[in-house]
Design an enzyme around this catalytic site. Sequence first.
Site, PDB file in Angstrom:
ATOM      1  N   GLU A  89       1.071  -1.146  -0.107  1.00  0.00           N
ATOM      2  CA  GLU A  89       0.004   0.157  -0.061  1.00  0.00           C
ATOM      3  C   GLU A  89       0.494   1.313   0.134  1.00  0.00           C
ATOM      4  OE1 GLU A  89      -3.597   0.282  -0.751  1.00  0.00           O
ATOM      5  OE2 GLU A  89      -3.931  -1.572   0.172  1.00  0.00           O
ATOM      6  N   GLU A 120       7.092 -22.257   8.770  1.00  0.00           N
ATOM      7  CA  GLU A 120       7.666 -20.319   9.405  1.00  0.00           C
ATOM      8  C   GLU A 120       8.891 -21.621  10.915  1.00  0.00           C
ATOM      9  OE1 GLU A 120       5.221 -21.710  13.515  1.00  0.00           O
ATOM     10  OE2 GLU A 120       3.616 -21.091  12.624  1.00  0.00           O
TER      11      GLU A 120
END
Length: 301
Positions: A89, A120
């Site tokens: 963004e 992870e």
Amino acid sequence: MTTDLRDELRTLTTEAADASLSDIDTISTLDAARRMNALDRSVPLAVEPCLPAIARAADLIADAFARGGRLVYVGAGTPGRLGVLDASECPPTFGTDPSQVVGVIAGGPVALTTAVEGAEDDEDAAVRDLDDLGLAPEDVVVGISASGRTPYVVAAVREARRRSATTVAVACNADSAAGREADVAIDVVVGPEFIAGSTRLKAGTAQKLVLNMLTTLAMVRSNKTFGNRMVDVRATNDKLVARAFSLVQDITGAADADVSTALSESDGEVKTAVAIILTGSSAEDARTRLSDAGGSLRAVI
């Protein structure tokens, strides 16, 4: 799963079960929604004690930008996706180069839409991913992990520190492992989730709030706004073209024709158009003045 890991998870508030919610599968959907909404209202209050750490981190990020450094978000699962979202963004909102704010997610781009088993836990992959980015001392790495113990994230923060980069950790447990590795620890303790262990809920909301603040405040400090106006917005669609016009007109009070001319001369750059109108300069001179002022429109006008 080892006994040690089970014992460790039992100590984390993000893994705890709220006994007052044990009947949510027996009550009406509306009552469940009310309870969930009540829990969500507690998230901003949990962020509040972390504001000094958030402000410090934002200033460090702004300082890194001034030195030509980058902000690199690192996370796995939901935190990784939130980092990529916030990074994506920045160019349309603040006119930044896409390389200035980067989101790295364990497992790579496919992990944005699909769970990648074991990603992870891969500490070596974290080191490789930072190496692939060419991480440098002028960069800032923000590790994001709800538990604060995600191996991929902790390893990334540790590796960034080894490379003399500035490090920040965003977690949702007190005294998090990632926070202990970082220069700045932002541990937002939101408490047990509506669904025990589902950290895409309150923890995810808290992380989104923190990331919003880190980039927004760093961009404000980097002269990417004029007051609360996004004067470095990139007019890449009809809505943003209209917004750019409104921004120039609201700041300058100029007539429609003058705004249109200034935006045309400035190739749609809001800051440059405002400077053209308020200083009477050419587009080239306006750009030079803005560059000399470190991008500060307020300083120029």
